[in-house]
Design a protein around this motif. Structure first.
Motif, PDB file in Angstrom:
ATOM      1  N   TRP A 274      17.413  12.462  13.883  1.00 50.59           N
ATOM      2  CA  TRP A 274      17.146  11.982  12.622  1.00 50.59           C
ATOM      3  C   TRP A 274      15.966  11.144  12.430  1.00 50.59           C
ATOM      4  O   TRP A 274      16.369  10.080  13.547  1.00 50.59           O
ATOM      5  CB  TRP A 274      18.161  12.062  11.825  1.00 50.59           C
ATOM      6  N   GLU A 275      14.927  10.692  11.807  1.00 57.82           N
ATOM      7  CA  GLU A 275      14.163   9.482  11.999  1.00 57.82           C
ATOM      8  C   GLU A 275      14.378   9.507  10.018  1.00 57.82           C
ATOM      9  O   GLU A 275      14.200  10.264  10.027  1.00 57.82           O
ATOM     10  CB  GLU A 275      12.604  10.343  12.875  1.00 57.82           C
ATOM     11  N   MET A 276      13.391   8.036  10.018  1.00 60.68           N
ATOM     12  CA  MET A 276      12.968   7.991   8.656  1.00 60.68           C
ATOM     13  C   MET A 276      11.941   7.554   9.030  1.00 60.68           C
ATOM     14  O   MET A 276      10.690   6.740   9.546  1.00 60.68           O
ATOM     15  CB  MET A 276      13.339   6.361   8.790  1.00 60.68           C
ATOM     16  N   ILE A 277      10.953   8.231   7.700  1.00 58.76           N
ATOM     17  CA  ILE A 277       8.991   8.163   7.500  1.00 58.76           C
ATOM     18  C   ILE A 277       9.135   7.452   6.024  1.00 58.76           C
ATOM     19  O   ILE A 277       9.652   8.058   4.559  1.00 58.76           O
ATOM     20  CB  ILE A 277       9.177   9.564   7.369  1.00 58.76           C
ATOM     21  N   GLY A 278       8.398   6.554   6.350  1.00 61.40           N
ATOM     22  CA  GLY A 278       7.711   5.603   4.800  1.00 61.40           C
ATOM     23  C   GLY A 278       6.723   6.239   5.436  1.00 61.40           C
ATOM     24  O   GLY A 278       5.843   6.324   5.555  1.00 61.40           O
ATOM     25  N   PHE A 279       6.074   5.737   3.348  1.00 59.43           N
ATOM     26  CA  PHE A 279       5.134   5.598   2.951  1.00 59.43           C
ATOM     27  C   PHE A 279       5.355   4.873   1.511  1.00 59.43           C
ATOM     28  O   PHE A 279       5.665   4.961   0.868  1.00 59.43           O
ATOM     29  CB  PHE A 279       4.081   7.136   2.854  1.00 59.43           C
ATOM     30  N   VAL A 280       3.206   4.815   1.481  1.00 62.41           N
ATOM     31  CA  VAL A 280       3.223   3.548   0.403  1.00 62.41           C
ATOM     32  C   VAL A 280       2.290   4.478  -0.358  1.00 62.41           C
ATOM     33  O   VAL A 280       1.189   4.505  -0.522  1.00 62.41           O
ATOM     34  CB  VAL A 280       1.683   2.332   0.495  1.00 62.41           C
ATOM     35  N   GLN A 281       2.680   4.810  -1.693  1.00 62.53           N
ATOM     36  CA  GLN A 281       2.045   6.307  -2.244  1.00 62.53           C
ATOM     37  C   GLN A 281       1.502   5.443  -4.284  1.00 62.53           C
ATOM     38  O   GLN A 281       2.509   4.480  -4.554  1.00 62.53           O
ATOM     39  CB  GLN A 281       2.722   6.419  -2.752  1.00 62.53           C
ATOM     40  N   ASN A 282      -0.001   5.287  -4.547  1.00 54.60           N
ATOM     41  CA  ASN A 282       0.415   5.398  -5.929  1.00 54.60           C
ATOM     42  C   ASN A 282       1.038   6.430  -6.836  1.00 54.60           C
ATOM     43  O   ASN A 282       0.324   7.394  -6.674  1.00 54.60           O
ATOM     44  CB  ASN A 282      -1.578   5.740  -6.259  1.00 54.60           C
ATOM     45  N   THR A 283       1.480   5.723  -7.747  1.00 57.42           N
ATOM     46  CA  THR A 283       2.557   6.451  -8.248  1.00 57.42           C
ATOM     47  C   THR A 283       1.289   7.407  -9.669  1.00 57.42           C
ATOM     48  O   THR A 283       2.069   8.520  -9.792  1.00 57.42           O
ATOM     49  CB  THR A 283       3.045   5.674  -9.222  1.00 57.42           C
ATOM     50  N   GLY A 284       0.067   6.589  -9.639  1.00 55.17           N
ATOM     51  CA  GLY A 284      -0.936   7.296 -11.080  1.00 55.17           C
ATOM     52  C   GLY A 284      -1.833   8.872 -10.241  1.00 55.17           C
ATOM     53  O   GLY A 284      -1.405   9.719 -10.387  1.00 55.17           O
ATOM     54  N   THR A 285      -1.694   7.660  -9.288  1.00 50.52           N
ATOM     55  CA  THR A 285      -3.010   9.264  -8.210  1.00 50.52           C
ATOM     56  C   THR A 285      -1.949  10.172  -7.364  1.00 50.52           C
ATOM     57  O   THR A 285      -2.780  11.567  -6.779  1.00 50.52           O
ATOM     58  CB  THR A 285      -4.270   8.984  -7.821  1.00 50.52           C
ATOM     59  N   GLY A 286      -1.344   9.556  -6.634  1.00 51.88           N
ATOM     60  CA  GLY A 286      -0.225   9.946  -6.109  1.00 51.88           C
ATOM     61  C   GLY A 286      -1.026   9.782  -4.541  1.00 51.88           C
ATOM     62  O   GLY A 286      -0.361  10.455  -3.403  1.00 51.88           O
ATOM     63  N   GLU A 287      -2.248   9.426  -4.230  1.00 52.49           N
ATOM     64  CA  GLU A 287      -2.819   9.639  -3.467  1.00 52.49           C
ATOM     65  C   GLU A 287      -1.589   7.848  -2.110  1.00 52.49           C
ATOM     66  O   GLU A 287      -1.020   7.078  -2.669  1.00 52.49           O
ATOM     67  CB  GLU A 287      -3.838   8.339  -3.206  1.00 52.49           C
ATOM     68  N   ILE A 288      -1.424   8.511  -0.642  1.00 53.07           N
ATOM     69  CA  ILE A 288      -0.783   7.678  -0.072  1.00 53.07           C
ATOM     70  C   ILE A 288      -1.781   6.967   0.992  1.00 53.07           C
ATOM     71  O   ILE A 288      -2.785   7.175   1.235  1.00 53.07           O
ATOM     72  CB  ILE A 288       0.004   8.054   1.229  1.00 53.07           C
TER      73      ILE A 288
ATOM     74  N   LEU B  89       4.154  -4.182   4.822  1.00 55.14           N
ATOM     75  CA  LEU B  89       2.820  -3.268   4.910  1.00 55.14           C
ATOM     76  C   LEU B  89       1.566  -4.880   4.534  1.00 55.14           C
ATOM     77  O   LEU B  89       1.726  -6.001   4.265  1.00 55.14           O
ATOM     78  CB  LEU B  89       2.754  -3.077   3.261  1.00 55.14           C
ATOM     79  N   THR B  90       0.698  -4.252   5.586  1.00 56.76           N
ATOM     80  CA  THR B  90      -0.428  -5.020   5.756  1.00 56.76           C
ATOM     81  C   THR B  90      -1.504  -5.026   5.697  1.00 56.76           C
ATOM     82  O   THR B  90      -1.700  -3.500   5.798  1.00 56.76           O
ATOM     83  CB  THR B  90      -0.175  -5.491   7.543  1.00 56.76           C
ATOM     84  N   GLY B  91      -2.643  -5.394   4.694  1.00 59.63           N
ATOM     85  CA  GLY B  91      -4.092  -4.751   4.711  1.00 59.63           C
ATOM     86  C   GLY B  91      -4.102  -4.887   2.883  1.00 59.63           C
ATOM     87  O   GLY B  91      -3.294  -5.626   2.387  1.00 59.63           O
ATOM     88  N   GLN B  92      -4.786  -3.817   2.294  1.00 62.89           N
ATOM     89  CA  GLN B  92      -4.453  -3.451   1.155  1.00 62.89           C
ATOM     90  C   GLN B  92      -4.482  -2.267   0.729  1.00 62.89           C
ATOM     91  O   GLN B  92      -5.211  -1.603   2.185  1.00 62.89           O
ATOM     92  CB  GLN B  92      -6.182  -4.188   0.933  1.00 62.89           C
ATOM     93  N   PRO B  93      -3.830  -1.950  -0.283  1.00 63.99           N
ATOM     94  CA  PRO B  93      -3.385  -3.140  -1.245  1.00 63.99           C
ATOM     95  C   PRO B  93      -2.102  -3.643  -1.516  1.00 63.99           C
ATOM     96  O   PRO B  93      -2.206  -1.978  -0.382  1.00 63.99           O
ATOM     97  CB  PRO B  93      -4.108  -2.179  -2.182  1.00 63.99           C
ATOM     98  N   LEU B  94      -1.768  -3.802  -1.784  1.00 70.02           N
ATOM     99  CA  LEU B  94      -0.471  -4.397  -1.363  1.00 70.02           C
ATOM    100  C   LEU B  94       0.391  -4.289  -2.540  1.00 70.02           C
ATOM    101  O   LEU B  94       0.967  -4.429  -3.219  1.00 70.02           O
ATOM    102  CB  LEU B  94       0.030  -6.337  -1.228  1.00 70.02           C
ATOM    103  N   GLN B  95       0.485  -3.074  -3.168  1.00 70.16           N
ATOM    104  CA  GLN B  95       0.508  -2.388  -3.835  1.00 70.16           C
ATOM    105  C   GLN B  95       1.465  -0.918  -3.887  1.00 70.16           C
ATOM    106  O   GLN B  95       1.061   0.303  -3.431  1.00 70.16           O
ATOM    107  CB  GLN B  95      -0.703  -2.469  -5.281  1.00 70.16           C
ATOM    108  N   GLY B  96       2.169  -0.244  -4.809  1.00 69.76           N
ATOM    109  CA  GLY B  96       2.409   1.312  -4.905  1.00 69.76           C
ATOM    110  C   GLY B  96       3.954   1.557  -4.965  1.00 69.76           C
ATOM    111  O   GLY B  96       4.677   0.604  -5.554  1.00 69.76           O
ATOM    112  N   GLN B  97       4.267   2.389  -4.679  1.00 72.89           N
ATOM    113  CA  GLN B  97       5.600   2.592  -4.308  1.00 72.89           C
ATOM    114  C   GLN B  97       5.820   2.784  -2.676  1.00 72.89           C
ATOM    115  O   GLN B  97       5.305   3.740  -2.681  1.00 72.89           O
ATOM    116  CB  GLN B  97       5.851   4.016  -5.304  1.00 72.89           C
ATOM    117  N   LEU B  98       7.036   2.483  -2.764  1.00 69.47           N
ATOM    118  CA  LEU B  98       7.201   2.996  -1.162  1.00 69.47           C
ATOM    119  C   LEU B  98       8.357   4.018  -1.253  1.00 69.47           C
ATOM    120  O   LEU B  98       9.460   3.931  -2.102  1.00 69.47           O
ATOM    121  CB  LEU B  98       8.312   1.741  -1.330  1.00 69.47           C
ATOM    122  N   VAL B  99       8.186   4.581  -0.100  1.00 68.27           N
ATOM    123  CA  VAL B  99       9.332   6.253  -0.539  1.00 68.27           C
ATOM    124  C   VAL B  99       9.651   6.229   1.064  1.00 68.27           C
ATOM    125  O   VAL B  99       8.728   5.665   2.262  1.00 68.27           O
ATOM    126  CB  VAL B  99       8.029   7.018  -0.551  1.00 68.27           C
TER     127      VAL B  99
END
Length: 261
Positions: free
Chosen positions: A235-249, A168-178
């Motif tokens: 099949w394919e793999m999809i990933g995203f970084v999500q804020n566990t508090g707000t749900g925002e990706i 993950l590059t850029g900001q924020p470098l935090q959250g949950q990896l899904v």
């Protein structure tokens, strides 16, 4: 109390599905091309669906069409087959209680009813999954947003597992990896329930769903179990970084899974 709660949920699902069917007829018949003029944003479209819901096939067909029109745009579609419709006459072979749990998690944030087909865009907005007008509006808005982070993924298949490398590059470098493993296409012959007698075509079926804490420097590796029936070509793999508090990706990406077998 649990049985009464479940009955109330089922009643709400049936009621909302009826209204969703009306939206299906209103929007799917238009068949207007989507507008993908955009900036450098992305769109994660999470559809909660079920083979036991008569309003869901049109929503799935609409999202499959959108995916084809999107081409190489950063539009990531995931179809979660929930399990709470299974008690009403047909067991969806792709369903999982994990996916129902995820939908309930989202709806605790939106304070909305649990229903199908429900679509959530970038963890921030929810609406009926067959509402083409709402999809058009939210998709255009998401793609025109300025992305503040990017997620690169690499998947490597081993004998009984898949190793996921992420950065993950850029900001924020935090959250949950899904990480979601997605079957691109599927077909089912439904023999009971609201879709009895129909052969249903599915796209972007989430078959496995995993979450991990994101490394403090935004990069690392994780291992997930190899699911039954996995096929690296389909099949394919999809990933995203999500804020566990707000749900925002905040970032998303996808990749195929290569093999060293």
């Amino acid at each position: 109390m649990k049985m009464l709660k479940l009955s109330a949920i089922c009643a709400a699902v049936v009621l909302l599905s009826t209204s969703a069917a009306y939206v299906d007829r209103q929007h799917l018949n238009k068949r207007k091309p989507m507008n993908f003029d955009s900036g450098n944003g992305f769109a994660v479209l999470e559809l909660f669906t079920s083979e036991g819901c008569s309003s869901c096939p049109p929503a799935e067909a609409l999202l499959e069409r959108i995916q084809k029109e999107a081409g190489d745009k950063p539009v990531y579609i995931l179809a979660y087959h929930v399990d709470y419709w299974n008690r009403l006459g047909w067991k969806d072979v792709f369903s999982s209680p994990e996916f129902s749990k995820r939908q309930y998690w989202y709806n605790s944030k939106f304070t909305s009813e649990v229903y199908t087909p429900q679509l959530i865009v970038n963890g921030k907005t929810e609406f009926v999954g067959s509402d083409e007008g709402a999809i058009r509006k939210n998709l255009t808005s998401a793609l025109n947003e300025k992305a503040t982070a990017t997620l690169a993924l690499q998947g490597l298949q081993k004998t009984n597992s898949i190793t996921v490398h992420y950065k993950l590059t850029g900001q924020p470098l935090q959250g949950q990896l899904v990480i979601a493993l997605v079957q691109k296409h599927g077909v089912s012959q439904v023999k009971a329930g609201e879709n009895e007698g129909r052969i249903l075509q599915h796209a972007q079926i989430v078959r496995q769903f995993s979450t991990f804490p994101l490394a403090t420097d935004g990069q690392g590796s994780q291992t997930i179990a190899l699911p039954a029936g996995f096929d690296s070509e389909n099949w394919e793999m999809i990933g995203f970084v999500q804020n566990t508090g707000t749900g925002e990706i905040s970032a998303a990406g996808k990749t195929t899974v290569s093999s060293n077998l």
